[in-house]
Design an enzyme around this catalytic site. Structure first.
Site, PDB file in Angstrom:
ATOM      1  N   HIS A  74      31.173  99.210   9.582  1.00 50.00           N
ATOM      2  CA  HIS A  74      31.393  97.692   9.421  1.00 50.00           C
ATOM      3  C   HIS A  74      29.589  97.578   9.625  1.00 50.00           C
ATOM      4  CE1 HIS A  74      34.992  97.049   9.344  1.00 50.00           C
ATOM      5  NE2 HIS A  74      35.700  97.298  10.291  1.00 50.00           N
ATOM      6  N   ASP A  99      39.925 100.728   5.506  1.00 46.88           N
ATOM      7  CA  ASP A  99      39.629 100.459   6.247  1.00 46.88           C
ATOM      8  C   ASP A  99      41.375  99.594   6.644  1.00 46.88           C
ATOM      9  OD1 ASP A  99      39.371  99.053   9.295  1.00 46.88           O
ATOM     10  OD2 ASP A  99      37.859  97.927   8.490  1.00 46.88           O
TER      11      ASP A  99
HETATM   12 ZN   LIG Z   1      38.725  99.099  11.835  1.00 45.18          ZN
END
Ligand SMILES: [Zn+2]
Length: 422
Positions: free
Chosen positions: A269, A320
Protein backbone atom coordinates in the site's frame (compact mmCIF):
# COMPACT_ATOMS: atom_id res chain seq x y z
CA UNK A 1 11.60 -32.12 -25.05
CA UNK A 2 11.70 -28.69 -26.68
CA UNK A 3 8.39 -27.07 -27.59
CA UNK A 4 8.26 -24.16 -30.00
CA UNK A 5 5.67 -21.44 -30.29
CA UNK A 6 5.44 -18.52 -32.64
CA UNK A 7 3.81 -15.56 -30.90
CA UNK A 8 1.94 -13.22 -33.20
CA UNK A 9 3.07 -10.29 -31.04
CA UNK A 10 4.95 -10.27 -27.73
CA UNK A 11 6.22 -7.77 -25.21
CA UNK A 12 9.97 -8.19 -24.79
CA UNK A 13 10.44 -4.92 -22.87
CA UNK A 14 10.27 -1.27 -23.93
CA UNK A 15 7.23 0.60 -25.23
CA UNK A 16 6.68 -1.45 -28.40
CA UNK A 17 5.59 -4.99 -29.15
CA UNK A 18 7.76 -7.39 -31.15
CA UNK A 19 6.26 -9.45 -33.99
CA UNK A 20 6.46 -13.13 -34.92
CA UNK A 21 8.43 -14.06 -31.83
CA UNK A 22 9.76 -17.60 -31.71
CA UNK A 23 9.71 -19.02 -28.18
CA UNK A 24 11.52 -22.29 -27.55
CA UNK A 25 10.74 -23.85 -24.18
CA UNK A 26 12.31 -26.82 -22.46
CA UNK A 27 11.86 -27.98 -18.90
CA UNK A 28 9.51 -25.09 -18.15
CA UNK A 29 12.21 -22.52 -19.04
CA UNK A 30 12.59 -20.25 -22.08
CA UNK A 31 15.62 -21.43 -24.14
CA UNK A 32 15.32 -19.20 -27.20
CA UNK A 33 13.61 -15.91 -28.09
CA UNK A 34 13.75 -14.70 -31.69
CA UNK A 35 11.69 -11.84 -33.09
CA UNK A 36 10.71 -11.65 -36.79
CA UNK A 37 10.94 -15.41 -37.11
CA UNK A 38 9.27 -17.41 -39.85
CA UNK A 39 9.66 -20.79 -38.20
CA UNK A 40 7.41 -23.14 -40.17
CA UNK A 41 6.76 -25.84 -37.56
CA UNK A 42 6.12 -23.76 -34.44
CA UNK A 43 2.62 -23.60 -33.04
CA UNK A 44 1.15 -20.13 -33.45
CA UNK A 45 -0.06 -18.08 -30.47
CA UNK A 46 -2.56 -15.45 -31.61
CA UNK A 47 -2.89 -12.09 -29.86
CA UNK A 48 -0.25 -10.51 -27.64
CA UNK A 49 1.97 -12.67 -25.42
CA UNK A 50 3.13 -11.09 -22.18
CA UNK A 51 5.35 -12.52 -19.44
CA UNK A 52 3.14 -14.11 -16.77
CA UNK A 53 1.52 -11.41 -14.64
CA UNK A 54 2.06 -11.70 -10.89
CA UNK A 55 -0.35 -10.97 -8.07
CA UNK A 56 1.99 -9.96 -5.25
CA UNK A 57 -0.67 -9.34 -2.60
CA UNK A 58 -3.72 -11.51 -1.92
CA UNK A 59 -5.95 -12.38 1.00
CA UNK A 60 -7.93 -15.20 -0.63
CA UNK A 61 -10.81 -15.21 1.83
CA UNK A 62 -11.68 -11.54 1.20
CA UNK A 63 -13.21 -12.77 -2.08
CA UNK A 64 -16.31 -13.65 -0.06
CA UNK A 65 -16.94 -9.93 0.55
CA UNK A 66 -17.04 -8.98 -3.12
CA UNK A 67 -19.97 -6.69 -3.85
CA UNK A 68 -21.39 -7.22 -0.37
CA UNK A 69 -19.97 -4.30 1.60
CA UNK A 70 -21.24 -1.26 -0.31
CA UNK A 71 -24.37 -0.34 1.64
CA UNK A 72 -22.84 0.13 5.08
CA UNK A 73 -20.74 3.20 4.37
CA UNK A 74 -18.05 4.19 6.85
CA UNK A 75 -14.32 3.80 6.36
CA UNK A 76 -11.70 1.03 6.24
CA UNK A 77 -12.31 0.17 9.91
CA UNK A 78 -16.04 -0.41 9.34
CA UNK A 79 -15.22 -2.65 6.39
CA UNK A 80 -12.71 -4.52 8.57
CA UNK A 81 -15.49 -5.58 10.95
CA UNK A 82 -17.34 -7.20 8.03
CA UNK A 83 -14.13 -8.88 6.91
CA UNK A 84 -13.61 -10.26 10.43
CA UNK A 85 -17.08 -11.85 10.37
CA UNK A 86 -16.00 -13.83 7.32
CA UNK A 87 -12.66 -14.70 8.93
CA UNK A 88 -14.47 -16.14 11.95
CA UNK A 89 -16.32 -18.76 9.85
CA UNK A 90 -13.63 -20.50 7.84
CA UNK A 91 -12.27 -24.01 8.40
CA UNK A 92 -9.34 -25.64 6.57
CA UNK A 93 -11.76 -27.49 4.26
CA UNK A 94 -13.95 -24.50 3.46
CA UNK A 95 -10.89 -22.30 3.04
CA UNK A 96 -9.25 -24.81 0.67
CA UNK A 97 -12.39 -24.86 -1.50
CA UNK A 98 -12.77 -21.08 -1.49
CA UNK A 99 -9.08 -20.47 -2.25
CA UNK A 100 -9.08 -23.02 -5.10
CA UNK A 101 -11.86 -21.02 -6.77
CA UNK A 102 -10.07 -17.73 -6.15
CA UNK A 103 -6.79 -19.02 -7.62
CA UNK A 104 -8.63 -20.40 -10.65
CA UNK A 105 -10.17 -16.99 -11.15
CA UNK A 106 -6.68 -15.46 -10.91
CA UNK A 107 -5.34 -17.83 -13.57
CA UNK A 108 -8.27 -17.06 -15.87
CA UNK A 109 -7.51 -13.36 -15.36
CA UNK A 110 -3.91 -14.01 -16.44
CA UNK A 111 -2.02 -14.31 -13.16
CA UNK A 112 0.61 -17.05 -13.05
CA UNK A 113 1.82 -16.50 -9.46
CA UNK A 114 0.33 -15.21 -6.23
CA UNK A 115 1.71 -13.86 -2.96
CA UNK A 116 -0.80 -15.05 -0.38
CA UNK A 117 -0.52 -12.87 2.72
CA UNK A 118 -1.86 -15.42 5.18
CA UNK A 119 -2.91 -14.63 8.73
CA UNK A 120 -5.89 -16.91 9.39
CA UNK A 121 -3.84 -19.59 11.13
CA UNK A 122 -5.68 -21.10 14.09
CA UNK A 123 -9.05 -22.36 15.27
CA UNK A 124 -11.64 -19.90 16.56
CA UNK A 125 -10.37 -18.74 19.95
CA UNK A 126 -6.75 -19.19 18.86
CA UNK A 127 -6.17 -22.89 19.61
CA UNK A 128 -3.83 -24.34 16.97
CA UNK A 129 -5.05 -27.15 14.71
CA UNK A 130 -3.37 -30.56 15.23
CA UNK A 131 -0.94 -29.44 12.57
CA UNK A 132 -0.47 -25.73 13.38
CA UNK A 133 0.11 -25.06 9.67
CA UNK A 134 -3.10 -26.74 8.50
CA UNK A 135 -4.58 -23.51 7.10
CA UNK A 136 -1.32 -22.71 5.28
CA UNK A 137 -1.21 -26.22 3.80
CA UNK A 138 -4.83 -25.75 2.63
CA UNK A 139 -3.82 -22.60 0.73
CA UNK A 140 -0.80 -24.24 -0.87
CA UNK A 141 -2.93 -27.25 -1.86
CA UNK A 142 -5.48 -24.88 -3.38
CA UNK A 143 -2.79 -23.13 -5.44
CA UNK A 144 -1.30 -26.44 -6.55
CA UNK A 145 -4.74 -27.78 -7.49
CA UNK A 146 -5.48 -24.64 -9.52
CA UNK A 147 -2.01 -24.57 -11.13
CA UNK A 148 -0.74 -21.17 -9.96
CA UNK A 149 2.66 -20.57 -8.34
CA UNK A 150 2.41 -19.39 -4.73
CA UNK A 151 4.55 -17.66 -2.16
CA UNK A 152 2.77 -18.24 1.14
CA UNK A 153 3.65 -15.07 3.04
CA UNK A 154 2.99 -16.27 6.56
CA UNK A 155 1.85 -13.37 8.68
CA UNK A 156 2.64 -12.61 12.30
CA UNK A 157 -0.16 -10.86 14.18
CA UNK A 158 0.43 -10.52 17.91
CA UNK A 159 -1.42 -7.45 19.23
CA UNK A 160 -4.58 -5.51 18.46
CA UNK A 161 -3.04 -2.08 17.92
CA UNK A 162 -0.04 0.22 18.31
CA UNK A 163 -0.65 1.02 21.95
CA UNK A 164 -0.56 -2.65 22.90
CA UNK A 165 -4.32 -3.14 22.51
CA UNK A 166 -5.60 -6.64 23.34
CA UNK A 167 -6.44 -8.91 20.43
CA UNK A 168 -10.17 -8.99 19.61
CA UNK A 169 -11.90 -12.42 19.72
CA UNK A 170 -11.55 -12.88 15.93
CA UNK A 171 -7.91 -11.73 15.96
CA UNK A 172 -7.06 -14.62 18.31
CA UNK A 173 -7.17 -16.84 15.19
CA UNK A 174 -4.30 -14.79 13.75
CA UNK A 175 -1.95 -14.94 16.74
CA UNK A 176 0.78 -17.40 17.70
CA UNK A 177 1.15 -15.74 21.10
CA UNK A 178 4.81 -14.78 20.71
CA UNK A 179 7.22 -13.87 17.95
CA UNK A 180 9.28 -16.98 18.77
CA UNK A 181 6.28 -19.31 18.37
CA UNK A 182 5.34 -17.65 15.08
CA UNK A 183 8.85 -17.92 13.58
CA UNK A 184 9.08 -21.53 14.78
CA UNK A 185 5.82 -22.38 12.99
CA UNK A 186 7.09 -20.68 9.81
CA UNK A 187 10.32 -22.69 9.92
CA UNK A 188 8.13 -25.81 9.75
CA UNK A 189 6.62 -24.54 6.50
CA UNK A 190 10.05 -23.67 5.08
CA UNK A 191 11.32 -27.22 5.76
CA UNK A 192 8.18 -28.86 4.37
CA UNK A 193 8.18 -27.03 1.00
CA UNK A 194 11.94 -26.84 0.40
CA UNK A 195 12.75 -27.67 -3.21
CA UNK A 196 9.19 -27.30 -4.59
CA UNK A 197 9.66 -25.19 -7.73
CA UNK A 198 6.24 -23.51 -7.64
CA UNK A 199 5.96 -22.99 -3.88
CA UNK A 200 7.86 -20.52 -1.74
CA UNK A 201 7.44 -19.41 1.85
CA UNK A 202 7.82 -15.80 2.96
CA UNK A 203 7.65 -13.89 6.21
CA UNK A 204 4.98 -11.23 6.72
CA UNK A 205 4.93 -9.13 9.87
CA UNK A 206 1.33 -7.96 9.39
CA UNK A 207 1.94 -4.26 10.13
CA UNK A 208 3.51 -1.99 12.73
CA UNK A 209 0.07 -2.18 14.38
CA UNK A 210 0.21 -5.93 14.94
CA UNK A 211 3.83 -6.32 16.17
CA UNK A 212 6.00 -4.43 18.65
CA UNK A 213 9.31 -2.85 17.58
CA UNK A 214 11.07 -5.64 19.54
CA UNK A 215 9.16 -8.26 17.49
CA UNK A 216 10.04 -6.46 14.25
CA UNK A 217 13.74 -6.53 15.23
CA UNK A 218 13.49 -10.32 15.64
CA UNK A 219 12.05 -10.59 12.14
CA UNK A 220 14.91 -8.45 10.79
CA UNK A 221 17.36 -11.14 11.94
CA UNK A 222 16.03 -13.22 9.00
CA UNK A 223 17.08 -10.66 6.41
CA UNK A 224 19.95 -12.76 5.06
CA UNK A 225 17.79 -15.87 4.66
CA UNK A 226 16.06 -16.79 1.39
CA UNK A 227 12.73 -15.49 2.73
CA UNK A 228 11.03 -12.44 1.26
CA UNK A 229 9.44 -10.07 3.76
CA UNK A 230 6.08 -8.34 3.13
CA UNK A 231 4.34 -5.86 5.44
CA UNK A 232 1.31 -3.54 5.23
CA UNK A 233 2.58 0.05 5.57
CA UNK A 234 0.72 3.33 6.00
CA UNK A 235 -2.50 2.19 4.35
CA UNK A 236 -4.45 4.28 6.87
CA UNK A 237 -3.78 7.68 8.44
CA UNK A 238 -4.72 6.27 11.86
CA UNK A 239 -1.75 3.88 11.65
CA UNK A 240 0.55 6.86 11.03
CA UNK A 241 -0.82 8.98 13.88
CA UNK A 242 -0.87 6.06 16.37
CA UNK A 243 2.70 5.10 15.44
CA UNK A 244 3.92 8.68 15.70
CA UNK A 245 2.29 9.07 19.09
CA UNK A 246 3.88 5.87 20.42
CA UNK A 247 7.35 6.14 18.86
CA UNK A 248 7.84 9.63 17.40
CA UNK A 249 8.37 7.98 14.00
CA UNK A 250 6.37 7.26 10.85
CA UNK A 251 5.78 3.55 10.12
CA UNK A 252 8.50 3.66 7.42
CA UNK A 253 10.97 5.28 9.84
CA UNK A 254 10.09 2.65 12.43
CA UNK A 255 10.76 -0.14 9.92
CA UNK A 256 14.12 1.44 9.13
CA UNK A 257 14.88 1.71 12.84
CA UNK A 258 14.05 -2.00 13.29
CA UNK A 259 16.24 -3.07 10.34
CA UNK A 260 13.38 -4.14 8.11
CA UNK A 261 13.91 -1.90 5.08
CA UNK A 262 15.89 -3.36 2.19
CA UNK A 263 15.61 -5.26 -1.06
CA UNK A 264 14.08 -8.29 0.65
CA UNK A 265 11.10 -6.25 1.87
CA UNK A 266 7.92 -5.19 0.06
CA UNK A 267 5.80 -2.46 1.66
CA UNK A 268 2.16 -3.08 0.75
CA UNK A 269 0.00 0.00 0.00
CA UNK A 270 2.48 2.73 1.10
CA UNK A 271 -0.33 5.23 0.67
CA UNK A 272 0.33 8.02 3.20
CA UNK A 273 4.08 8.74 3.04
CA UNK A 274 6.28 11.73 3.83
CA UNK A 275 9.03 12.85 1.46
CA UNK A 276 11.54 11.36 3.90
CA UNK A 277 9.67 8.03 3.82
CA UNK A 278 9.83 7.99 0.02
CA UNK A 279 13.57 8.71 0.08
CA UNK A 280 14.17 6.00 2.70
CA UNK A 281 12.30 3.39 0.67
CA UNK A 282 14.26 4.34 -2.45
CA UNK A 283 17.69 4.41 -0.79
CA UNK A 284 17.14 1.03 0.86
CA UNK A 285 15.79 -0.66 -2.29
CA UNK A 286 12.54 -1.57 -0.53
CA UNK A 287 9.74 -2.47 -2.93
CA UNK A 288 6.16 -1.19 -2.88
CA UNK A 289 3.12 -3.22 -3.87
CA UNK A 290 0.11 -1.19 -4.98
CA UNK A 291 -3.39 -2.67 -4.87
CA UNK A 292 -5.24 0.09 -6.73
CA UNK A 293 -8.68 -1.50 -6.98
CA UNK A 294 -8.75 -2.35 -3.27
CA UNK A 295 -7.30 1.03 -2.25
CA UNK A 296 -10.09 2.86 -4.10
CA UNK A 297 -12.71 0.39 -2.84
CA UNK A 298 -11.71 0.92 0.79
CA UNK A 299 -11.28 4.70 0.50
CA UNK A 300 -7.62 4.34 1.54
CA UNK A 301 -6.29 7.25 -0.50
CA UNK A 302 -3.93 7.75 -3.46
CA UNK A 303 -0.36 6.56 -3.02
CA UNK A 304 2.61 8.60 -4.38
CA UNK A 305 3.59 6.10 -7.06
CA UNK A 306 5.26 8.65 -9.36
CA UNK A 307 7.44 9.98 -6.54
CA UNK A 308 8.33 6.43 -5.49
CA UNK A 309 9.32 5.55 -9.06
CA UNK A 310 11.48 8.69 -9.19
CA UNK A 311 13.13 7.57 -5.94
CA UNK A 312 14.00 4.21 -7.54
CA UNK A 313 11.47 2.08 -5.66
CA UNK A 314 10.59 -1.16 -7.49
CA UNK A 315 6.80 -1.49 -7.86
CA UNK A 316 4.49 -4.50 -8.01
CA UNK A 317 0.72 -5.05 -8.08
CA UNK A 318 -1.76 -7.04 -5.99
CA UNK A 319 -5.51 -7.63 -6.02
CA UNK A 320 -5.55 -7.76 -2.20
CA UNK A 321 -9.27 -7.97 -1.28
CA UNK A 322 -10.29 -9.20 -4.76
CA UNK A 323 -12.95 -6.55 -5.26
CA UNK A 324 -11.97 -7.35 -8.84
CA UNK A 325 -9.23 -9.66 -10.11
CA UNK A 326 -7.83 -7.92 -13.17
CA UNK A 327 -4.10 -7.34 -13.75
CA UNK A 328 -4.65 -4.60 -16.35
CA UNK A 329 -6.92 -2.62 -14.03
CA UNK A 330 -4.29 -2.88 -11.26
CA UNK A 331 -1.35 -1.93 -13.50
CA UNK A 332 -2.96 1.13 -15.09
CA UNK A 333 -4.54 1.96 -11.72
CA UNK A 334 -1.06 2.86 -10.39
CA UNK A 335 -0.70 5.59 -13.03
CA UNK A 336 -4.37 6.66 -13.02
CA UNK A 337 -4.33 7.17 -9.23
CA UNK A 338 -1.11 9.14 -9.61
CA UNK A 339 -2.89 11.38 -12.14
CA UNK A 340 -5.68 12.07 -9.66
CA UNK A 341 -3.14 12.84 -6.94
CA UNK A 342 -0.82 15.06 -9.00
CA UNK A 343 -2.88 16.55 -11.84
CA UNK A 344 -0.28 15.23 -14.32
CA UNK A 345 -0.54 12.43 -16.89
CA UNK A 346 2.01 9.86 -17.87
CA UNK A 347 4.60 9.94 -15.07
CA UNK A 348 4.77 6.15 -15.31
CA UNK A 349 5.21 4.67 -18.78
CA UNK A 350 3.31 1.64 -20.04
CA UNK A 351 6.48 -0.45 -19.90
CA UNK A 352 7.09 0.53 -16.26
CA UNK A 353 3.54 -0.46 -15.38
CA UNK A 354 3.86 -3.75 -17.25
CA UNK A 355 7.18 -4.43 -15.48
CA UNK A 356 5.43 -3.83 -12.14
CA UNK A 357 2.79 -6.40 -13.15
CA UNK A 358 5.37 -9.00 -14.22
CA UNK A 359 9.04 -8.97 -13.13
CA UNK A 360 8.30 -6.54 -10.27
CA UNK A 361 5.92 -9.09 -8.79
CA UNK A 362 8.11 -12.13 -9.32
CA UNK A 363 11.04 -10.31 -7.68
CA UNK A 364 8.84 -9.33 -4.74
CA UNK A 365 7.91 -12.99 -4.29
CA UNK A 366 11.41 -14.40 -4.79
CA UNK A 367 10.66 -16.25 -8.03
CA UNK A 368 12.87 -16.00 -11.13
CA UNK A 369 12.06 -12.79 -13.02
CA UNK A 370 8.97 -13.04 -15.21
CA UNK A 371 10.13 -11.70 -18.55
CA UNK A 372 10.31 -13.07 -22.06
CA UNK A 373 14.02 -13.78 -22.13
CA UNK A 374 16.34 -16.77 -22.29
CA UNK A 375 16.56 -18.48 -18.90
CA UNK A 376 13.29 -17.02 -17.59
CA UNK A 377 10.37 -19.24 -16.60
CA UNK A 378 7.99 -20.08 -19.47
CA UNK A 379 5.07 -18.30 -17.78
CA UNK A 380 2.97 -16.39 -20.32
CA UNK A 381 -0.24 -14.39 -20.28
CA UNK A 382 -1.83 -14.13 -23.72
CA UNK A 383 -4.25 -11.30 -24.57
CA UNK A 384 -6.70 -11.80 -27.41
CA UNK A 385 -6.91 -9.07 -30.03
CA UNK A 386 -9.99 -10.65 -31.55
CA UNK A 387 -12.78 -8.91 -29.65
CA UNK A 388 -14.47 -5.63 -30.58
CA UNK A 389 -12.79 -4.10 -27.54
CA UNK A 390 -9.28 -5.19 -28.41
CA UNK A 391 -9.33 -5.61 -32.19
CA UNK A 392 -7.03 -2.64 -32.88
CA UNK A 393 -4.99 -2.51 -29.68
CA UNK A 394 -1.89 -4.08 -31.20
CA UNK A 395 -2.24 -2.57 -34.66
CA UNK A 396 0.43 0.07 -34.10
CA UNK A 397 2.57 -2.23 -32.01
CA UNK A 398 2.42 0.05 -28.95
CA UNK A 399 2.19 -1.47 -25.50
CA UNK A 400 0.24 1.47 -24.07
CA UNK A 401 -2.91 0.87 -26.09
CA UNK A 402 -3.10 -2.70 -24.81
CA UNK A 403 -2.36 -1.70 -21.23
CA UNK A 404 -5.05 0.98 -21.12
CA UNK A 405 -7.70 -1.09 -22.93
CA UNK A 406 -7.49 -4.79 -22.07
CA UNK A 407 -9.43 -6.43 -19.25
CA UNK A 408 -9.30 -9.82 -17.57
CA UNK A 409 -11.95 -10.97 -20.07
CA UNK A 410 -9.44 -10.55 -22.93
CA UNK A 411 -7.00 -13.11 -21.54
CA UNK A 412 -7.21 -16.02 -23.97
CA UNK A 413 -4.45 -18.36 -22.72
CA UNK A 414 -2.16 -18.71 -19.72
CA UNK A 415 1.01 -20.81 -19.51
CA UNK A 416 2.82 -21.77 -16.29
CA UNK A 417 6.21 -23.49 -16.60
CA UNK A 418 5.52 -24.12 -20.29
CA UNK A 419 2.17 -25.82 -19.74
CA UNK A 420 -1.06 -24.23 -20.91
CA UNK A 421 -3.32 -24.01 -17.87
CA UNK A 422 -6.06 -21.73 -19.28
ZN1 LIG B 1 -3.51 -6.74 2.64
Amino acid sequence: MTVQWLADKAWLGGENLAENVLLSVEGGVIRQVEANSAHPAAKRINGVTLPGVVNAHSHAFHRRLRGRTHQQGGDFWVWREMMYETAAELTPDSYRALATDVYREMLEAGFTAVGEFHYLHHQPGGVPYDDPNEMGHALIEAATEAGIRINLLDAGYLRGGVGGTELSPVQLRFSDGSVEAWLERVSGLVDRYEGEPSVRIGIAPHSVRALTPEDLRKVAELRDSSLRCHIHVSEQLAENSDTFEATGMTPVQLLGDCGLLGEWTTAVHATHLTEEDIAALGESGTGVCYCATTERELADGLGPSGALRNAGVPLSIGTDSHAVIDPFEEARGIELHNRLATGRRGELSASELMAAATSGGSNALGFSPNEIAVGAPADFTVVSTGSRRTQDVAAEGRLQQLLYTATNADVSAVFVAGKQVV
